[in-house]
Design a protein around this motif. Structure first.
Motif, PDB file in Angstrom:
ATOM      1  N   LEU A 153       0.889  -1.153   0.000  1.00 21.82           N
ATOM      2  CA  LEU A 153       0.000   0.000   0.000  1.00 21.82           C
ATOM      3  C   LEU A 153       0.929   1.205   0.000  1.00 21.82           C
ATOM      4  O   LEU A 153       1.510   1.542   1.024  1.00 21.82           O
ATOM      5  CB  LEU A 153      -0.887   0.013   1.251  1.00 21.82           C
ATOM      6  CG  LEU A 153      -1.846  -1.160   1.414  1.00 21.82           C
ATOM      7  CD1 LEU A 153      -2.486  -1.144   2.799  1.00 21.82           C
ATOM      8  CD2 LEU A 153      -2.906  -1.148   0.335  1.00 21.82           C
ATOM      9  N   ALA A 205      -6.267   4.569  -4.875  1.00 24.58           N
ATOM     10  CA  ALA A 205      -7.187   4.856  -3.777  1.00 24.58           C
ATOM     11  C   ALA A 205      -8.164   5.948  -4.197  1.00 24.58           C
ATOM     12  O   ALA A 205      -7.787   6.914  -4.843  1.00 24.58           O
ATOM     13  CB  ALA A 205      -6.412   5.298  -2.538  1.00 24.58           C
ATOM     14  N   TYR A 254      -2.412  -7.172   5.078  1.00 21.40           N
ATOM     15  CA  TYR A 254      -2.699  -5.986   5.879  1.00 21.40           C
ATOM     16  C   TYR A 254      -4.012  -6.035   6.656  1.00 21.40           C
ATOM     17  O   TYR A 254      -4.230  -5.192   7.521  1.00 21.40           O
ATOM     18  CB  TYR A 254      -2.723  -4.750   4.975  1.00 21.40           C
ATOM     19  CG  TYR A 254      -1.420  -4.495   4.280  1.00 21.40           C
ATOM     20  CD1 TYR A 254      -0.309  -4.026   4.979  1.00 21.40           C
ATOM     21  CD2 TYR A 254      -1.283  -4.725   2.919  1.00 21.40           C
ATOM     22  CE1 TYR A 254       0.890  -3.796   4.342  1.00 21.40           C
ATOM     23  CE2 TYR A 254      -0.082  -4.492   2.266  1.00 21.40           C
ATOM     24  CZ  TYR A 254       0.996  -4.023   2.979  1.00 21.40           C
ATOM     25  OH  TYR A 254       2.187  -3.799   2.340  1.00 21.40           O
ATOM     26  N   ARG A 276      -7.845  -2.379   7.004  1.00 22.04           N
ATOM     27  CA  ARG A 276      -6.797  -1.448   6.585  1.00 22.04           C
ATOM     28  C   ARG A 276      -6.820  -1.225   5.078  1.00 22.04           C
ATOM     29  O   ARG A 276      -6.685  -0.102   4.600  1.00 22.04           O
ATOM     30  CB  ARG A 276      -5.434  -1.977   7.034  1.00 22.04           C
ATOM     31  CG  ARG A 276      -4.309  -1.031   6.738  1.00 22.04           C
ATOM     32  CD  ARG A 276      -3.016  -1.487   7.362  1.00 22.04           C
ATOM     33  NE  ARG A 276      -1.934  -0.606   6.997  1.00 22.04           N
ATOM     34  CZ  ARG A 276      -0.662  -0.880   7.187  1.00 22.04           C
ATOM     35  NH1 ARG A 276      -0.320  -2.011   7.775  1.00 22.04           N
ATOM     36  NH2 ARG A 276       0.267  -0.040   6.808  1.00 22.04           N
ATOM     37  N   ARG A 334      -9.872   0.952   4.228  1.00 21.07           N
ATOM     38  CA  ARG A 334      -9.641   2.356   4.592  1.00 21.07           C
ATOM     39  C   ARG A 334      -8.653   3.021   3.641  1.00 21.07           C
ATOM     40  O   ARG A 334      -8.866   4.156   3.217  1.00 21.07           O
ATOM     41  CB  ARG A 334      -9.131   2.460   6.032  1.00 21.07           C
ATOM     42  CG  ARG A 334     -10.195   2.257   7.084  1.00 21.07           C
ATOM     43  CD  ARG A 334      -9.684   2.567   8.486  1.00 21.07           C
ATOM     44  NE  ARG A 334      -8.460   1.857   8.845  1.00 21.07           N
ATOM     45  CZ  ARG A 334      -8.415   0.622   9.339  1.00 21.07           C
ATOM     46  NH1 ARG A 334      -9.539  -0.044   9.531  1.00 21.07           N
ATOM     47  NH2 ARG A 334      -7.266   0.064   9.655  1.00 21.07           N
ATOM     48  N   TYR A 335      -7.577   2.331   3.298  1.00 19.10           N
ATOM     49  CA  TYR A 335      -6.554   2.903   2.423  1.00 19.10           C
ATOM     50  C   TYR A 335      -7.127   3.218   1.042  1.00 19.10           C
ATOM     51  O   TYR A 335      -6.861   4.279   0.476  1.00 19.10           O
ATOM     52  CB  TYR A 335      -5.363   1.946   2.296  1.00 19.10           C
ATOM     53  CG  TYR A 335      -4.200   2.549   1.550  1.00 19.10           C
ATOM     54  CD1 TYR A 335      -3.273   3.342   2.214  1.00 19.10           C
ATOM     55  CD2 TYR A 335      -4.039   2.359   0.182  1.00 19.10           C
ATOM     56  CE1 TYR A 335      -2.209   3.917   1.534  1.00 19.10           C
ATOM     57  CE2 TYR A 335      -2.982   2.926  -0.507  1.00 19.10           C
ATOM     58  CZ  TYR A 335      -2.067   3.707   0.184  1.00 19.10           C
ATOM     59  OH  TYR A 335      -1.018   4.279  -0.496  1.00 19.10           O
ATOM     60  N   ARG A 371     -10.240   3.642   0.408  1.00 19.08           N
ATOM     61  CA  ARG A 371     -11.473   4.427   0.591  1.00 19.08           C
ATOM     62  C   ARG A 371     -12.663   3.748  -0.085  1.00 19.08           C
ATOM     63  O   ARG A 371     -13.382   4.348  -0.888  1.00 19.08           O
ATOM     64  CB  ARG A 371     -11.273   5.859   0.102  1.00 19.08           C
ATOM     65  CG  ARG A 371     -10.188   6.588   0.876  1.00 19.08           C
ATOM     66  CD  ARG A 371     -10.128   8.059   0.584  1.00 19.08           C
ATOM     67  NE  ARG A 371      -9.789   8.431  -0.769  1.00 19.08           N
ATOM     68  CZ  ARG A 371      -8.545   8.670  -1.215  1.00 19.08           C
ATOM     69  NH1 ARG A 371      -7.532   8.537  -0.389  1.00 19.08           N
ATOM     70  NH2 ARG A 371      -8.336   9.030  -2.453  1.00 19.08           N
TER      71      ARG A 371
END
Length: 167
Positions: free
Chosen positions: A29, A54, A91, A95, A98-99, A101
């Motif tokens: 990421l 993202a 991950y 995570r 969220r990364y 979105r």
């Protein structure tokens, strides 16, 4: 300033679950993307560099020789799906979600719900400019595997994070 901010080492997050590296040997990421290297299912000498941006979910997939992936035409190919699955193993689904979105339909994100959440938005085809730096980092990581095991310090590895807890 906290102890870890004064330290010359950074904490390493342990993988959420163990991964098998044969299919997706490199996943990260970074640079506002989920990106990595995915092995070809048909040719042992070929790998694909895949990425998903993202927020926009713009995706790209090409071989290490910059030839476009035949399966990434208007939707995610199997290489990108494998990359997402391995990122979730490395991950954790939360995570990764969220990364990138990604809003998932169900409350708890998973690899299929993350993929579906991005696919529902009709992601645009991205450019493959990121492929060269990603593949270069992958090759640099592979070079460390060829080193003879030793206990003496390697100057180029001094920046690597440690798993030792910082007091």
């Amino acid at each position: 300033m906290s102890d870890w901010e004064r330290s010359s080492t950074a904490r390493v997050t342990a993988p959420a679950r163990p991964r098998k590296l044969a299919k997706v040997p490199f996943v990260e990421l970074a640079d506002g993307r989920l990106q990595g290297v995915v092995s070809s299912g048909s040719d042992i000498g070929r790998v694909y560099v895949s990425s998903v941006a993202a927020g926009t979910y713009a995706f790209a997939c090409s071989t290490n020789n910059n030839r476009p992936c035949g399966g990434a035409r208007g939707s995610f190919c199997n290489h990108i799906r494998a990359l997402i699955n391995e990122a979730v193993l490395q991950y954790g689904a939360g995570r990764v979600s969220r990364y990138l979105r990604v809003e998932t339909a169900d409350g708890e994100p998973s690899a299929p719900s993350i993929t579906a959440g991005m696919s529902d938005t009709r992601p645009p085809q991205g450019d493959t400019k990121a492929a060269a730096p990603v593949f270069s980092r992958f090759l640099r990581h592979l070079a460390y595997l060829e080193l003879t095991p030793t206990t003496s310090p390697l100057p180029e590895m001094q920046w690597f994070p440690t798993t030792r807890a910082v007091a």
